[in-house]
Design a protein around this motif. Structure first.
Motif, PDB file in Angstrom:
ATOM      1  N   ASN A  93       0.881  -1.179  -0.058  1.00 25.33           N
ATOM      2  CA  ASN A  93      -0.030   0.030   0.058  1.00 25.33           C
ATOM      3  C   ASN A  93       0.844   1.273  -0.018  1.00 25.33           C
ATOM      4  N   VAL A  94       0.693   2.226  -0.687  1.00 25.08           N
ATOM      5  CA  VAL A  94       1.144   3.598  -0.789  1.00 25.08           C
ATOM      6  C   VAL A  94       0.042   4.565  -0.147  1.00 25.08           C
ATOM      7  N   ARG A  95       0.301   5.428   0.660  1.00 20.73           N
ATOM      8  CA  ARG A  95      -0.553   6.578   1.073  1.00 20.73           C
ATOM      9  C   ARG A  95       0.068   7.640   0.589  1.00 20.73           C
ATOM     10  N   LEU A  96      -0.642   8.377  -0.356  1.00 20.00           N
ATOM     11  CA  LEU A  96      -0.360   9.870  -0.652  1.00 20.00           C
ATOM     12  C   LEU A  96      -1.118  10.952  -0.185  1.00 20.00           C
ATOM     13  N   SER A  97      -0.580  12.069   0.632  1.00 18.90           N
ATOM     14  CA  SER A  97      -1.477  13.153   0.714  1.00 18.90           C
ATOM     15  C   SER A  97      -0.827  14.461  -0.227  1.00 18.90           C
ATOM     16  N   CYS A  98      -1.787  14.962  -0.706  1.00 18.49           N
ATOM     17  CA  CYS A  98      -1.295  15.980  -1.654  1.00 18.49           C
ATOM     18  C   CYS A  98      -2.211  17.246  -1.893  1.00 18.49           C
ATOM     19  N   THR A  99      -1.940  18.319  -2.355  1.00 17.91           N
ATOM     20  CA  THR A  99      -2.809  19.542  -2.449  1.00 17.91           C
ATOM     21  C   THR A  99      -3.654  19.064  -3.731  1.00 17.91           C
ATOM     22  N   PRO A 100      -4.995  19.617  -3.797  1.00 23.31           N
ATOM     23  CA  PRO A 100      -5.916  19.527  -4.667  1.00 23.31           C
ATOM     24  C   PRO A 100      -5.330  19.776  -6.034  1.00 23.31           C
ATOM     25  N   ARG A 118       2.612  -1.975 -11.893  1.00 28.50           N
ATOM     26  CA  ARG A 118       2.388  -2.469 -10.708  1.00 28.50           C
ATOM     27  C   ARG A 118       1.032  -2.710 -10.251  1.00 28.50           C
ATOM     28  N   PRO A 119       0.209  -3.492 -10.916  1.00 27.49           N
ATOM     29  CA  PRO A 119      -1.084  -3.702 -10.464  1.00 27.49           C
ATOM     30  C   PRO A 119      -1.369  -4.259  -8.963  1.00 27.49           C
ATOM     31  N   GLY A 120      -0.435  -5.023  -8.315  1.00 28.36           N
ATOM     32  CA  GLY A 120      -0.333  -5.363  -7.287  1.00 28.36           C
ATOM     33  C   GLY A 120      -0.420  -4.399  -6.109  1.00 28.36           C
ATOM     34  N   VAL A 121       0.123  -3.161  -6.393  1.00 30.17           N
ATOM     35  CA  VAL A 121       0.073  -2.077  -5.054  1.00 30.17           C
ATOM     36  C   VAL A 121      -1.139  -1.345  -5.114  1.00 30.17           C
ATOM     37  N   ARG A 122      -1.645  -1.044  -4.078  1.00 34.55           N
ATOM     38  CA  ARG A 122      -2.960  -0.320  -3.738  1.00 34.55           C
ATOM     39  C   ARG A 122      -2.578   1.217  -3.296  1.00 34.55           C
ATOM     40  N   ILE A 123      -3.169   2.094  -4.099  1.00 32.66           N
ATOM     41  CA  ILE A 123      -2.877   3.408  -3.652  1.00 32.66           C
ATOM     42  C   ILE A 123      -4.006   4.309  -3.286  1.00 32.66           C
ATOM     43  N   SER A 273       8.360   1.631   2.697  1.00 36.12           N
ATOM     44  CA  SER A 273       8.217   0.438   2.206  1.00 36.12           C
ATOM     45  C   SER A 273       8.743   0.503   0.833  1.00 36.12           C
ATOM     46  N   PRO A 274       9.127  -0.556   0.291  1.00 36.51           N
ATOM     47  CA  PRO A 274       9.725  -0.725  -1.151  1.00 36.51           C
ATOM     48  C   PRO A 274       8.589  -0.098  -2.203  1.00 36.51           C
ATOM     49  N   ALA A 275       7.326  -0.435  -1.905  1.00 34.86           N
ATOM     50  CA  ALA A 275       6.401   0.162  -2.808  1.00 34.86           C
ATOM     51  C   ALA A 275       6.253   1.793  -2.866  1.00 34.86           C
ATOM     52  N   ALA A 276       6.354   2.364  -1.571  1.00 33.07           N
ATOM     53  CA  ALA A 276       6.321   3.701  -1.410  1.00 33.07           C
ATOM     54  C   ALA A 276       7.600   4.342  -1.992  1.00 33.07           C
TER      55      ALA A 276
END
Length: 292
Positions: A93-100, A118-123, A273-276
């Motif tokens: 999993n990768v958690r992104l926080s960004c401005t609109p 990387r279809p196995g990674v959840r964003i 994490s490696p995904a992040a």
């Protein structure tokens, strides 16, 4: 002696092939090594697993244990596959926080390419103002932050791009009809809608305008709704006014040096994490053409 995964693998191979020789060939071991491990397994259990030395028929207990061994070996294989996928950034999993404005104008092509590769990674993408992005990072709710952010202890900060500020008003507003490049003086007496980014503008002539504002709105969509309703004008970075936002004008400001800076902020690499880490690399590698 504890039951080891190799014991289960050896037992399953003997049961599948019906002989020590067949199991040895399948596992790349010698028949004597297979026989020794199988004997250790049976000694631990305290009962035979095969009805004869030929290993062609399981005992009733052996039949039950074979079903459990098969389940455990499948689970073990899936666990190993998951661990290896995580280490190769093929899962996780990768958690992104960004401005609109970044979420709308910058991230779509980056995420499209990343997900395809990387279809196995959840964003998990959250859009918020810069203060909320900062809190998400500090409180551990985000792996990557993209916003106008100060340097923060324990975090890595890299400048992605900068763009200019301008006055945003509805089409038909007096400022839009008469000015190509407005000045802070032109905003005197005009209802001004403050937003979170106004704190980044340090021009002395802007401070009285900000101080006189009676309305603070932090969300870009809400700001535009207020503009459309005739509640006033505001100042935004050029990138915040996307082409599809019809009915508004972006008026460049004359004699202003302040630019909106957007930073890529991540915790120390060891905390990602490696995904992040791979997502951060994809953002760094993207060609970001911020409007001037």
């Amino acid at each position: 002696m504890a039951i080891k995964i190799e014991m289960l693998r050896c037992f399953q191979a003997v049961a599948d092939h019906g002989s020590l020789t067949g199991a040895a060939e399948a596992l790349g071991r010698t028949p004597s090594a297979i026989s020794m491990m199988l004997r250790q397994f049976e000694d631990h259990i305290g009962a035979p697993l095969f009805e004869s030395a030929r290993k062609s028929h399981l005992t009733p207990l052996g039949t039950l244990i074979r079903a459990e061994a098969t389940r455990e070996l499948l689970h073990y294989a899936r666990t190993i596959d998951a661990i290896e996928a995580l280490s190769r950034a093929e899962a996780g999993n990768v958690r992104l926080s960004c401005t609109p404005s970044v979420a709308q104008a910058i991230m779509p092509p980056i995420l499209r390419s990343f997900i395809a590769a990387r279809p196995g990674v959840r964003i998990d993408l959250r859009d918020a103002d810069s203060d909320a992005v900062r809190r998400d990072l500090i409180e551990g709710r985000a792996d990557i932050g993209l916003a106008t952010l100060p340097a923060m202890p324990g975090f890595r900060r890299e400048l992605l791009f900068s763009d200019t500020y301008g006055v945003v008003c509805p089409t038909g507003h007096p400022l839009a009809r008469h000015r190509q490049h407005v000045t802070w003086g032109d905003l005197a007496g005009v209802d001004f809608i403050a937003n979170g980014l106004c704190a980044q503008i340090t021009d002395v002539d802007f401070l009285p305008i900000l101080a006189a504002s009676k309305l603070m709105v932090r969300n870009t969509a809400s700001i535009l709704s207020m503009l459309r309703a005739g509640a006033g004008v505001t100042v935004l970075p050029r990138l915040a006014l996307l082409p599809e936002f019809q009915g508004f004008e972006f008026l460049p400001l004359a004699n202003i040096d302040t630019r909106r800076e957007v930073w890529l902020v991540t915790p120390d690499a060891s905390s990602l994490s490696p995904a992040a880490q791979t997502m951060a690399e994809a953002i760094r590698a993207a060609r970001i053409d911020a409007p001037e």
